[in-house]
Design an enzyme around this catalytic site. Structure first.
Site, PDB file in Angstrom:
ATOM      1  N   SER A  22     -15.216 -45.479 -41.706  1.00  0.00           N
ATOM      2  CA  SER A  22     -15.393 -44.244 -41.338  1.00  0.00           C
ATOM      3  C   SER A  22     -16.586 -44.283 -40.236  1.00  0.00           C
ATOM      4  O   SER A  22     -17.108 -43.161 -40.232  1.00  0.00           O
ATOM      5  CB  SER A  22     -15.735 -43.234 -42.961  1.00  0.00           C
ATOM      6  OG  SER A  22     -16.599 -44.087 -43.142  1.00  0.00           O
ATOM      7  N   ASN A 109     -22.496 -40.464 -52.359  1.00  0.00           N
ATOM      8  CA  ASN A 109     -21.355 -39.751 -52.896  1.00  0.00           C
ATOM      9  C   ASN A 109     -22.491 -38.414 -52.492  1.00  0.00           C
ATOM     10  O   ASN A 109     -22.450 -37.811 -52.195  1.00  0.00           O
ATOM     11  CB  ASN A 109     -20.407 -39.375 -54.112  1.00  0.00           C
ATOM     12  CG  ASN A 109     -19.950 -40.320 -54.226  1.00  0.00           C
ATOM     13  OD1 ASN A 109     -19.678 -41.713 -53.421  1.00  0.00           O
ATOM     14  ND2 ASN A 109     -19.298 -40.723 -55.611  1.00  0.00           N
ATOM     15  N   THR A 154      -4.821   1.118 -25.539  1.00  0.00           N
ATOM     16  CA  THR A 154      -4.548   0.424 -26.613  1.00  0.00           C
ATOM     17  C   THR A 154      -3.239   0.433 -26.422  1.00  0.00           C
ATOM     18  O   THR A 154      -3.160   0.765 -25.913  1.00  0.00           O
ATOM     19  CB  THR A 154      -5.319   2.155 -28.037  1.00  0.00           C
ATOM     20  OG1 THR A 154      -3.814   2.849 -27.389  1.00  0.00           O
ATOM     21  CG2 THR A 154      -6.152   1.871 -27.873  1.00  0.00           C
ATOM     22  N   HIS A 155      -3.084  -0.452 -27.893  1.00  0.00           N
ATOM     23  CA  HIS A 155      -1.748  -1.317 -27.609  1.00  0.00           C
ATOM     24  C   HIS A 155      -1.350  -1.603 -26.502  1.00  0.00           C
ATOM     25  O   HIS A 155       0.500  -1.599 -25.525  1.00  0.00           O
ATOM     26  CB  HIS A 155      -0.499   0.087 -28.124  1.00  0.00           C
ATOM     27  CG  HIS A 155      -0.481   0.802 -29.369  1.00  0.00           C
ATOM     28  ND1 HIS A 155      -0.078   1.106 -30.561  1.00  0.00           N
ATOM     29  CD2 HIS A 155      -1.299   1.788 -29.238  1.00  0.00           C
ATOM     30  CE1 HIS A 155       0.295   1.818 -30.800  1.00  0.00           C
ATOM     31  NE2 HIS A 155      -0.777   2.247 -30.562  1.00  0.00           N
ATOM     32  N   SER A 276      -3.223 -25.542  -7.542  1.00  0.00           N
ATOM     33  CA  SER A 276      -1.708 -26.237  -8.271  1.00  0.00           C
ATOM     34  C   SER A 276      -1.840 -27.496  -6.767  1.00  0.00           C
ATOM     35  O   SER A 276      -1.650 -27.359  -6.143  1.00  0.00           O
ATOM     36  CB  SER A 276      -0.616 -25.341  -8.043  1.00  0.00           C
ATOM     37  OG  SER A 276       0.594 -26.053  -7.563  1.00  0.00           O
ATOM     38  N   LYS A 282      -1.803 -21.393  -4.968  1.00  0.00           N
ATOM     39  CA  LYS A 282      -2.233 -20.867  -6.114  1.00  0.00           C
ATOM     40  C   LYS A 282      -3.772 -21.182  -6.940  1.00  0.00           C
ATOM     41  O   LYS A 282      -4.655 -22.108  -5.729  1.00  0.00           O
ATOM     42  CB  LYS A 282      -1.812 -21.435  -7.087  1.00  0.00           C
ATOM     43  CG  LYS A 282      -0.626 -21.394  -7.571  1.00  0.00           C
ATOM     44  CD  LYS A 282      -0.011 -20.562  -7.787  1.00  0.00           C
ATOM     45  CE  LYS A 282      -0.455 -20.367  -9.609  1.00  0.00           C
ATOM     46  NZ  LYS A 282       0.684 -20.560 -10.079  1.00  0.00           N
ATOM     47  N   ASN A 284      -5.652 -20.862 -10.041  1.00  0.00           N
ATOM     48  CA  ASN A 284      -5.636 -20.708 -11.762  1.00  0.00           C
ATOM     49  C   ASN A 284      -6.359 -20.898 -12.543  1.00  0.00           C
ATOM     50  O   ASN A 284      -7.412 -21.328 -12.747  1.00  0.00           O
ATOM     51  CB  ASN A 284      -3.901 -22.413 -12.117  1.00  0.00           C
ATOM     52  CG  ASN A 284      -3.017 -21.816 -11.284  1.00  0.00           C
ATOM     53  OD1 ASN A 284      -2.201 -21.383 -11.034  1.00  0.00           O
ATOM     54  ND2 ASN A 284      -2.555 -23.320 -11.312  1.00  0.00           N
ATOM     55  N   GLU A 289      -7.781 -20.822 -19.746  1.00  0.00           N
ATOM     56  CA  GLU A 289      -5.996 -20.329 -20.898  1.00  0.00           C
ATOM     57  C   GLU A 289      -6.664 -21.909 -21.792  1.00  0.00           C
ATOM     58  O   GLU A 289      -6.308 -21.624 -22.778  1.00  0.00           O
ATOM     59  CB  GLU A 289      -5.477 -21.650 -19.657  1.00  0.00           C
ATOM     60  CG  GLU A 289      -4.552 -20.037 -18.365  1.00  0.00           C
ATOM     61  CD  GLU A 289      -4.022 -20.677 -17.453  1.00  0.00           C
ATOM     62  OE1 GLU A 289      -2.434 -20.690 -17.756  1.00  0.00           O
ATOM     63  OE2 GLU A 289      -4.448 -21.356 -16.425  1.00  0.00           O
ATOM     64  N   TYR A 316     -16.750 -36.680 -56.239  1.00  0.00           N
ATOM     65  CA  TYR A 316     -15.855 -37.053 -55.453  1.00  0.00           C
ATOM     66  C   TYR A 316     -14.914 -38.190 -55.139  1.00  0.00           C
ATOM     67  O   TYR A 316     -14.389 -38.196 -56.666  1.00  0.00           O
ATOM     68  CB  TYR A 316     -17.218 -38.059 -54.761  1.00  0.00           C
ATOM     69  CG  TYR A 316     -16.700 -39.092 -53.260  1.00  0.00           C
ATOM     70  CD1 TYR A 316     -17.297 -38.312 -52.170  1.00  0.00           C
ATOM     71  CD2 TYR A 316     -15.874 -39.673 -53.739  1.00  0.00           C
ATOM     72  CE1 TYR A 316     -16.893 -38.475 -51.226  1.00  0.00           C
ATOM     73  CE2 TYR A 316     -15.897 -40.207 -51.982  1.00  0.00           C
ATOM     74  CZ  TYR A 316     -16.391 -39.854 -51.184  1.00  0.00           C
ATOM     75  OH  TYR A 316     -16.115 -40.366 -49.601  1.00  0.00           O
ATOM     76  N   GLN A 321     -13.439 -37.938 -47.014  1.00  0.00           N
ATOM     77  CA  GLN A 321     -14.715 -38.802 -46.502  1.00  0.00           C
ATOM     78  C   GLN A 321     -13.646 -37.995 -44.803  1.00  0.00           C
ATOM     79  O   GLN A 321     -14.283 -37.903 -43.659  1.00  0.00           O
ATOM     80  CB  GLN A 321     -14.094 -40.245 -46.048  1.00  0.00           C
ATOM     81  CG  GLN A 321     -13.948 -40.584 -44.874  1.00  0.00           C
ATOM     82  CD  GLN A 321     -14.021 -42.617 -45.291  1.00  0.00           C
ATOM     83  OE1 GLN A 321     -14.860 -43.110 -45.865  1.00  0.00           O
ATOM     84  NE2 GLN A 321     -13.273 -42.708 -44.465  1.00  0.00           N
ATOM     85  N   LYS A 324     -15.445 -34.536 -42.150  1.00  0.00           N
ATOM     86  CA  LYS A 324     -16.602 -35.014 -40.733  1.00  0.00           C
ATOM     87  C   LYS A 324     -15.128 -34.746 -39.760  1.00  0.00           C
ATOM     88  O   LYS A 324     -15.893 -33.869 -38.808  1.00  0.00           O
ATOM     89  CB  LYS A 324     -16.995 -36.257 -40.845  1.00  0.00           C
ATOM     90  CG  LYS A 324     -18.273 -35.646 -42.282  1.00  0.00           C
ATOM     91  CD  LYS A 324     -18.746 -37.451 -42.502  1.00  0.00           C
ATOM     92  CE  LYS A 324     -18.013 -38.546 -43.579  1.00  0.00           C
ATOM     93  NZ  LYS A 324     -17.303 -37.823 -44.297  1.00  0.00           N
TER      94      LYS A 324
HETATM   95  N1  ARG Z   1     -17.790 -42.789 -46.320  1.00  0.00           N
HETATM   96  C1  ARG Z   1     -17.565 -42.647 -46.903  1.00  0.00           C
HETATM   97  C2  ARG Z   1     -17.291 -40.924 -47.030  1.00  0.00           C
HETATM   98  O1  ARG Z   1     -17.650 -40.142 -45.862  1.00  0.00           O
HETATM   99  C3  ARG Z   1     -19.474 -41.546 -48.291  1.00  0.00           C
HETATM  100  C4  ARG Z   1     -19.205 -42.045 -49.553  1.00  0.00           C
HETATM  101  C5  ARG Z   1     -18.220 -43.490 -49.757  1.00  0.00           C
HETATM  102  N2  ARG Z   1     -18.621 -42.918 -51.540  1.00  0.00           N
HETATM  103  C6  ARG Z   1     -17.101 -43.450 -52.460  1.00  0.00           C
HETATM  104  N3  ARG Z   1     -17.676 -43.221 -53.588  1.00  0.00           N
HETATM  105  N4  ARG Z   1     -16.382 -44.301 -51.934  1.00  0.00           N
HETATM  106  O2  ARG Z   1     -17.089 -40.035 -47.764  1.00  0.00           O
END
Ligand code: ARG
Length: 456
Positions: A22, A109, A154-155, A276, A282, A284, A289, A316, A321, A324
């Site tokens: 990750s 974790n 409205t509408h 354009s 044009k 734009n 958009e 966990y 993972q 994020k």
């Molecule tokens: N890179 C992992 C994550 O973002 C960290 C936690 C990993 N935990 C594990 N038990 N392998 O979630």
């Protein structure tokens, strides 16, 4: 070498490693990871795991790593699986075997959940700054454009005349709810997972309340199983992002329409328009958009995370993972959309004449019904009488305001010559003077209230 390689007879397949790693995205948590480790080192020192010297050595090493990240010369290695292992590996290079004591009683974790919350806490603050800037731009427009009238829809049909400032402020209040949502989310974020270990808690005598204070959290999470699995905050953040994206998208859609040749209510500045490659004439509204388009992706990220979470059993799971990326992408998207929208709003040109000319006198039909109501006619009958007049005007091919008095009186005897005064747009607007309405006095009051919600 991984953190756990002694357990296995061979290393991870290269493609499986690519899937597993990750680091490409979680390196954004670098500073928070080191901050969390600094506090953890103090906590385990107090619990007797580190002696004074070891604490000093670890603290110095981590401080150097923090600087390396800040100054941009931290070097990642191919074998670094994620940001946590990269920091620990570097600490080992700097201080040797003592580095191995830092992870005592901790798991990645509780570590990753803590890093992520710390990162979002400060990110929410900077997003609130962007939101405030856009809100201030809307208030500035409302002040500048005070007195300009436009048709209210409205509408998507003309309904009643309104002040343009009232319309600008309608978007301010939507964003104010987005502000409130972030205030609430920051409270939710300020609960600390650290000290929950892998799932069952830590066996060390850690003062988690002290640790929470050290890291700026409100309190430690009360259940270790829940704390390592809880990603409600990420889902709530993505809901915030989707909702804010929708607010921006609705505003963008209206501005796109109002800038067309057919409406001609406003012109976008060149700095926020593109041309354009084929059609020389044009101009734009691409930034608007794209705002509308990106709202779609923001909604998708929320749906993606909710779907990821729905089947996870207790504590966990590695699926987490994947929490994020959508959050990082949503942050980057809004950190761009919010200031661009502020730029569009502060630079566009309004065409007040076109707005006024677009108002069909029929939009005062409700006021005409109110006119009869003031003469004692029940609203339902008044509504019916004006509807007849609208139809009659259509049959005769004239505008409602040009329908002769005899026609009005043939429909209802209470129509008198003063009925034509009702066709004054400004007066129609001024009559909407109850709290929250479009009258100039109420809009001035709204501007005052809106300003009181903006920082200094
Ligand atoms: N890179 C992992 C994550 O973002 C960290 C936690 C990993 N935990 C594990 N038990 N392998 O979630």
């Amino acid at each position: 070498m991984t953190l756990y390689s002694n357990r296995f007879s061979r290393s991870l397949d290269p493609l499986a490693a690519m899937l597993n790693n990750s680091l490409p995205f979680d390196q954004r948590l670098a500073l928070e990871d080191v901050t969390g480790s600094l506090a953890w080192a103090s906590a385990i020192a107090q619990a007797g795991v580190l002696d004074d010297h070891e604490l000093v050595v670890i603290t110095q090493g981590l401080t150097q790593i923090f600087q390396e990240f800040e100054e941009g010369h931290f070097e990642f290695r191919e074998a670094d699986e994620d940001i946590h292992t990269a920091v620990e590996r570097r600490l080992g290079e700097l201080i040797g075997a003592t580095a191995g004591k830092l992870h005592t009683g901790r798991s990645r974790n509780d570590q990753v959940a803590t890093d992520f919350r710390l990162w979002l806490l400060s990110t929410c603050q900077s997003l609130q700054g962007h939101l405030h800037h856009l809100q201030a731009t809307l208030v500035a427009r409302a002040e500048k454009d005070m007195g300009i009238v436009m048709p209210g829809y409205t509408h998507f049909q003309q309904a009643q005349p309104i002040l343009l400032s009232h319309w600008w402020l309608s978007h301010f209040w939507a964003l104010q709810r987005d502000q409130d949502r972030l205030d609430h989310l920051r409270q939710e974020l300020a609960v600390m997972p650290l000290g929950c270990g892998a799932l069952a808690g830590t066996a060390l005598p850690i003062d988690r309340f002290q640790l929470a204070r050290d890291l700026g959290f409100r309190s430690p999470a009360p259940n270790s199983l829940d704390a390592v699995a809880d990603r409600d905050f990420a889902a709530e953040f993505l809901f915030w992002a989707a909702m804010t994206g929708i607010h921006l998208s609705r505003l963008a859609e209206a501005l796109i329409l109002y800038s067309t040749h057919e409406y001609g209510f406003l012109t976008l500045a060149d700095a926020y328009s593109t041309g354009s490659s084929l059609m020389p004439q044009k101009k734009n509204p691409d930034p608007l958009e794209l705002t509308r388009g990106k709202a779609g992706s923001l909604i998708g990220r929320l749906t993606g995370l909710l779907t990821l979470l729905k089947g996870l059993p207790s504590a966990y799971d590695k699926d987490l993972q994947e929490d994020k990326l959508p959050v990082f992408e949503a942050v980057d998207t809004l950190a761009l959309l919010l200031p661009v929208m502020a730029g569009v709003l502060s630079t566009l040109t309004i065409h007040p004449d076109r707005m006024r000319q677009a108002i069909d006198s029929q939009v005062l039909a409700t006021d005409m019904a109110d006119y009869l109501v003031r003469k004692g006619v029940p609203f339902r009958s008044a509504h019916g009488a004006v509807a007849q007049a609208v139809r009659r005007a259509e049959t005769l091919g004239v505008k409602l305001k040009d329908l002769p008095l005899e026609e009005w009186q043939a429909i209802h005897p209470d129509f008198q010559t003063d009925l034509f005064l009702v066709f004054d747009v400004e007066q129609g607007i001024a009559r909407r003077s109850a709290w929250g309405g479009t009258s100039p006095e109420q809009v001035t009051e709204q501007i005052r209230l809106a300003k009181s919600l903006l920082p200094g």
